[in-house]
Scaffold this motif. Structure first.
Motif, PDB file in Angstrom:
ATOM      1  N   VAL A  37       0.829  -1.194   0.000  1.00  0.00           N
ATOM      2  CA  VAL A  37       0.000   0.000   0.000  1.00  0.00           C
ATOM      3  C   VAL A  37       0.870   1.254   0.000  1.00  0.00           C
ATOM      4  O   VAL A  37       1.703   1.449   0.892  1.00  0.00           O
ATOM      5  CB  VAL A  37      -0.942   0.029   1.219  1.00  0.00           C
ATOM      6  N   MET A  38       0.633   2.083  -0.987  1.00  0.00           N
ATOM      7  CA  MET A  38       1.336   3.361  -1.107  1.00  0.00           C
ATOM      8  C   MET A  38       0.462   4.450  -0.490  1.00  0.00           C
ATOM      9  O   MET A  38      -0.645   4.709  -0.950  1.00  0.00           O
ATOM     10  CB  MET A  38       1.573   3.649  -2.602  1.00  0.00           C
ATOM     11  N   VAL A  39       0.937   5.062   0.585  1.00  0.00           N
ATOM     12  CA  VAL A  39       0.190   6.123   1.262  1.00  0.00           C
ATOM     13  C   VAL A  39       0.704   7.463   0.752  1.00  0.00           C
ATOM     14  O   VAL A  39       1.857   7.827   0.976  1.00  0.00           O
ATOM     15  CB  VAL A  39       0.352   6.041   2.788  1.00  0.00           C
ATOM     16  N   CYS A  40      -0.148   8.189   0.048  1.00  0.00           N
ATOM     17  CA  CYS A  40       0.259   9.449  -0.560  1.00  0.00           C
ATOM     18  C   CYS A  40       0.211  10.564   0.480  1.00  0.00           C
ATOM     19  O   CYS A  40      -0.857  10.874   1.022  1.00  0.00           O
ATOM     20  CB  CYS A  40      -0.653   9.794  -1.743  1.00  0.00           C
ATOM     21  N   LEU A  41       1.348  11.166   0.755  1.00  0.00           N
ATOM     22  CA  LEU A  41       1.460  12.228   1.750  1.00  0.00           C
ATOM     23  C   LEU A  41       1.607  13.578   1.066  1.00  0.00           C
ATOM     24  O   LEU A  41       2.486  13.760   0.223  1.00  0.00           O
ATOM     25  CB  LEU A  41       2.671  12.000   2.653  1.00  0.00           C
ATOM     26  N   TRP A 131       4.946   5.941 -10.766  1.00  0.00           N
ATOM     27  CA  TRP A 131       5.835   5.431  -9.715  1.00  0.00           C
ATOM     28  C   TRP A 131       5.262   4.151  -9.117  1.00  0.00           C
ATOM     29  O   TRP A 131       5.997   3.199  -8.841  1.00  0.00           O
ATOM     30  CB  TRP A 131       6.009   6.490  -8.626  1.00  0.00           C
ATOM     31  N   ALA A 132       3.967   4.115  -8.910  1.00  0.00           N
ATOM     32  CA  ALA A 132       3.324   2.933  -8.339  1.00  0.00           C
ATOM     33  C   ALA A 132       3.523   1.712  -9.230  1.00  0.00           C
ATOM     34  O   ALA A 132       3.819   0.608  -8.738  1.00  0.00           O
ATOM     35  CB  ALA A 132       1.828   3.201  -8.142  1.00  0.00           C
ATOM     36  N   ILE A 140      -3.229   2.236  -3.838  1.00  0.00           N
ATOM     37  CA  ILE A 140      -2.806   3.618  -3.628  1.00  0.00           C
ATOM     38  C   ILE A 140      -3.799   4.264  -2.665  1.00  0.00           C
ATOM     39  O   ILE A 140      -4.984   4.420  -2.998  1.00  0.00           O
ATOM     40  CB  ILE A 140      -2.762   4.399  -4.958  1.00  0.00           C
ATOM     41  N   ALA A 141      -3.335   4.627  -1.467  1.00  0.00           N
ATOM     42  CA  ALA A 141      -4.220   5.172  -0.434  1.00  0.00           C
ATOM     43  C   ALA A 141      -4.161   6.694  -0.421  1.00  0.00           C
ATOM     44  O   ALA A 141      -3.081   7.286  -0.304  1.00  0.00           O
ATOM     45  CB  ALA A 141      -3.832   4.627   0.934  1.00  0.00           C
ATOM     46  N   GLY A 175      -7.009   0.716 -15.829  1.00  0.00           N
ATOM     47  CA  GLY A 175      -7.191  -0.597 -15.221  1.00  0.00           C
ATOM     48  C   GLY A 175      -5.992  -1.132 -14.470  1.00  0.00           C
ATOM     49  O   GLY A 175      -6.005  -2.271 -14.003  1.00  0.00           O
ATOM     50  N   LYS A 176      -4.953  -0.307 -14.288  1.00  0.00           N
ATOM     51  CA  LYS A 176      -3.719  -0.787 -13.679  1.00  0.00           C
ATOM     52  C   LYS A 176      -3.625  -0.539 -12.176  1.00  0.00           C
ATOM     53  O   LYS A 176      -2.780  -1.130 -11.503  1.00  0.00           O
ATOM     54  CB  LYS A 176      -2.511  -0.135 -14.370  1.00  0.00           C
ATOM     55  N   HIS A 177      -4.473   0.345 -11.661  1.00  0.00           N
ATOM     56  CA  HIS A 177      -4.295   0.759 -10.271  1.00  0.00           C
ATOM     57  C   HIS A 177      -5.620   0.737  -9.504  1.00  0.00           C
ATOM     58  O   HIS A 177      -6.669   1.068 -10.050  1.00  0.00           O
ATOM     59  CB  HIS A 177      -3.705   2.172 -10.202  1.00  0.00           C
TER      60      HIS A 177
END
Length: 305
Positions: A37-41, A131-132, A140-141, A175-177
Motif C-alpha cells: 500500500v502506497m500512502v500518498c502524503l 511510480w506505483a 494507492i491510499a 485498469g492498472k491501479h
C-alpha cells in the motif's frame, strides 16, 4: 481542561478514527493479504492522519500488508522540502520523496487568476501512477475523508449536472491501479482535532488550496452552515450516498425503464411507494454525541437555504 480529561478525550477520538477506518477497509475490501500500500502524503492533516492510523492498524490487522509513504515534491516556490523527510525519518516505515516540477507546467499553462486544481491534479496523478507501477504497488491510499466526498457530490450536482462523488475504492481508467480512501467514514473535524493533538508538521498548500474563491470552498461553507443549524443533516446526506435507488431516479443507462412492464417486479427501493408518506429516520448517534444526544438531532423540515 485537565490533563487527565484531555487524554481521555484524545483516546476517544483516536478510537473513533481507527474504528471508522477499519470499518471502511472491511466494507469495501480495501486492503488484502499481501498488498503493498502506497500512502500518498501531501503534508496536510488528512494524509498525516491516514498514515498514522494505517500504521497502527497494520500491527493488529488479520492480514499482512506493507506500507510505504510517498510524497510528490512539485517544486512549489517556498515549499519546505525538509519537513516530510525529517518527519518520516522518525517513523518505522519506508518512504520516498518524488521530485517532479509540475508547478512550472501549471503556471505556464494556466492563466493568472484561473483555477489550477484540475491540471495540477492530473499531473500529480500521472506521476503517482507511474511510480506505483514501477514499484509493484497494489493499492494507492489517498487521504480524502467523508466531508470531501459529500462536497464532491454537491459540486458535481451543482456544476457538473451529474450525481457522483469520490468513491471509497476505484480502479484507474487504464485498469492498472486500485485507489482506496480509508478515511471515507471519518469526519474532517475529527481529523483536524487528531492532527492538532498529534502536532503533525503541517505544510500549507500555496498552489491550489489557498484559492479561496474555489467553488469547493463555497460548498464547504454551505455544509458547515447546515451542520450548525440542522444537526444530523450532513450525516443523512452521507448515508444517502450508500443507499441509492436507481429505479427512483431518471438515468436510463443505470435502470431499464424501457423494459419495465407489468410482468417485471420492482427489485429495489422498497417497491411501490408512490402514494406512501415519506419515511425519514434520523441518523444514529456516534459515541461523540452519546452523552449529549437531544431532540435537536432529529430531522427538521425547514427550508434548505
Amino acid at each position: 481542561m485537565t490533563e487527565k480529561r484531555s487524554k481521555l478525550e484524545f483516546n476517544k477520538l483516536q478510537k473513533r478514527l481507527r474504528r471508522n477506518v477499519g470499518k471502511a477497509i472491511m466494507d469495501f475490501s480495501m486492503i488484502e493479504d499481501g498488498d503493498k500500500v502506497m500512502v500518498c502524503l501531501s503534508g496536510g492533516k488528512d494524509s498525516y492522519t491516514l498514515l498514522d492510523i494505517l500504521m497502527n492498524l497494520q500491527k493488529s490487522a488479520p492480514v499482512r500488508f506493507e506500507l510505504i509513504a510517498v510524497n510528490l515534491d512539485q517544486k512549489q516556490p517556498g515549499f519546505p522540502e525538509e519537513v516530510l523527510p525529517n518527519y518520516l525519518s522518525t517513523l518505522d516505515i519506508p518512504f520516498e520523496i518524488i521530485e517532479e516540477d509540475t508547478y512550472s507546467v501549471v503556471k505556464r499553462v494556466i492563466p493568472e487568476g484561473k483555477t489550477t486544481c484540475g491540471l495540477c491534479s492530473r499531473l500529480r496523478r500521472g506521476v503517482i501512477y507511474g511510480w506505483a507501477e514501477r514499484n509493484g504497488i497494489t493499492k494507492i491510499a489517498l487521504g480524502h475523508h467523508r466531508d470531501d466526498m459529500i462536497e464532491t457530490l454537491f459540486l458535481n450536482m451543482f456544476f457538473g449536472g451529474s450525481m457522483k462523488s469520490m468513491p471509497p475504492k476505484l480502479k484507474s481508467d487504464d485498469g492498472k491501479h486500485i485507489v482506496i480512501r480509508p478515511l471515507a467514514y471519518c469526519k474532517e473535524k475529527d481529523i483536524a482535532q487528531f492532527a492538532q493533538a498529534k502536532q503533525f508538521p503541517i505544510i500549507p498548500c500555496n498552489l491550489c488550496g489557498s484559492q479561496e474563491n474555489l467553488q469547493r470552498q463555497n460548498i464547504k461553507m454551505m455544509l458547515q452552515d447546515w451542520d450548525r443549524k440542522y444537526p444530523g443533516r450532513v450525516e443523512t446526506i452521507f448515508k444517502a450516498m450508500s443507499n441509492v435507488a436507481p429505479s427512483h431516479l431518471a438515468d436510463t443507462e443505470l435502470y431499464d425503464f424501457q423494459g419495465l412492464s407489468q410482468d417485471v417486479l420492482s427489485q429495489k427501493a422498497g417497491g411501490d411507494t408512490l402514494f406512501d408518506a415519506p419515511d425519514f429516520t434520523p441518523p444514529q448517534q456516534d459515541d461523540e454525541h452519546d452523552e449529549e444526544a437531544t431532540s435537536s438531532n432529529s430531522i427538521q423540515f425547514v427550508n434548505i437555504g
